[in-house]
Write a protein that holds these residues in place. Sequence first.
Motif, short mmCIF file in Angstrom:
data_model
loop_
_atom_site.label_atom_id
_atom_site.label_comp_id
_atom_site.label_asym_id
_atom_site.label_seq_id
_atom_site.Cartn_x
_atom_site.Cartn_y
_atom_site.Cartn_z
N ASP A 39 0.93 -1.12 -0.02
CA ASP A 39 0.22 -0.10 0.31
C ASP A 39 1.05 1.33 -0.17
N GLU A 40 0.50 2.25 -0.64
CA GLU A 40 1.27 3.54 -0.53
C GLU A 40 0.32 4.68 -0.26
N GLU A 41 1.03 5.73 0.30
CA GLU A 41 0.19 6.83 0.74
C GLU A 41 0.29 7.80 -0.56
N ILE A 42 -0.93 8.27 -0.95
CA ILE A 42 -0.99 9.17 -2.10
C ILE A 42 -1.86 10.41 -1.51
N MET A 43 -1.27 11.46 -2.01
CA MET A 43 -1.84 12.80 -1.85
C MET A 43 -2.27 13.56 -3.44
N LYS A 44 -3.26 13.93 -3.55
CA LYS A 44 -3.68 14.43 -5.03
C LYS A 44 -4.55 15.56 -4.66
N ILE A 45 -3.96 16.44 -5.66
CA ILE A 45 -4.85 17.93 -5.68
C ILE A 45 -4.85 18.31 -7.24
N PHE A 46 -5.93 18.80 -7.62
CA PHE A 46 -6.19 19.46 -8.91
C PHE A 46 -6.12 21.00 -8.65
N HIS A 47 -4.87 21.92 -8.89
CA HIS A 47 -4.92 23.29 -8.68
C HIS A 47 -5.44 24.08 -9.92
N CYS A 48 -6.46 24.55 -9.72
CA CYS A 48 -7.24 25.53 -10.65
C CYS A 48 -7.49 26.85 -10.47
N ASN A 49 -6.66 27.75 -11.19
CA ASN A 49 -6.67 29.09 -10.50
C ASN A 49 -7.65 29.96 -11.55
N PHE A 50 -8.40 30.87 -11.10
CA PHE A 50 -9.24 31.86 -11.87
C PHE A 50 -9.13 33.07 -11.46
N GLY A 51 -8.73 34.43 -12.30
CA GLY A 51 -8.42 35.47 -12.14
C GLY A 51 -9.34 36.56 -12.91
N TYR A 52 -8.75 37.66 -12.80
CA TYR A 52 -9.47 38.77 -13.52
C TYR A 52 -9.38 38.52 -15.11
N PRO A 53 -10.50 38.57 -15.81
CA PRO A 53 -11.53 39.46 -15.51
C PRO A 53 -12.85 38.63 -14.98
N LEU A 54 -12.56 37.09 -15.02
CA LEU A 54 -13.79 36.67 -14.24
C LEU A 54 -13.94 36.92 -12.75
N LEU A 55 -12.72 36.95 -12.22
CA LEU A 55 -12.88 37.43 -10.71
C LEU A 55 -12.83 38.75 -10.74
N SER A 56 -13.94 39.38 -9.93
CA SER A 56 -13.90 40.72 -9.74
C SER A 56 -14.90 41.09 -8.69
N GLU A 57 -15.03 42.17 -7.97
CA GLU A 57 -15.90 42.46 -7.12
C GLU A 57 -17.46 42.25 -7.44
N LYS A 58 -17.87 41.89 -8.78
CA LYS A 58 -19.10 41.46 -9.37
C LYS A 58 -19.18 39.91 -9.42
N ALA A 59 -18.06 39.17 -9.21
CA ALA A 59 -18.22 37.82 -9.23
C ALA A 59 -18.66 37.16 -7.86
N ARG A 60 -19.45 36.03 -7.96
CA ARG A 60 -19.79 35.21 -6.99
C ARG A 60 -19.39 33.90 -7.08
#
Length: 189
Positions: A39-60
């Motif tokens: 058996d093997e220890e396994i850590m997995k992450i999918f790192h997805c970044n979102f920024g401007y212009p999708l991300l703004s003070e108008k976004a939710r």
Amino acid sequence: LRETALFGHCLETRRTIRIPVYGASVTVKDEITNQTPRDEEIMKIFHCNFGYPLLSEKARLILPEKRKTTPRTEFAKTGLDKQCVFDKPIDGEEERVFFQEIENDFTAAVQNPALGIRMTMTWSGDTLPILSQWRSMASGDYVLGLEPTNCYIMGRHDERENGTLPVLKAWETIENTVKIDFTEESKNV
């Protein structure tokens, strides 16, 4: 892709990325196989970044209602009431991380009515049961990370001590899938 060590682990990943000719989506599917009799220890992450212009003070950010939210730090705890809304960039703002344990609707969306755009992310919750929500509203960064993961990304030592470090059984294969869709919505200005 193979990650190996002499007399140690041997993990093989087969990744398929699908981007249709028409539409605006990306699907990433990983099949991870433990190629050893241990058996093997396994850590997995999918790192997805979102920024401007999708991300703004108008976004939710839209998350399922049935979820347990755990802030990573005391500073993050001060932003629990603002985890789904965004400020304008703030000079020197510290990052905030929230761990979202979601029961059954493994979906997150970022909606920006000013642009008429919605990003919807779905993932395989049976193998990626936690959504790490990383946000840096700092000027120069201004980013939202949505990260489906199988752990709390606090390091192997802490995960081991907390009993949250996932293990891939000998010769076992698991599948992880993350899909990101962009759709147009009616614009609200």
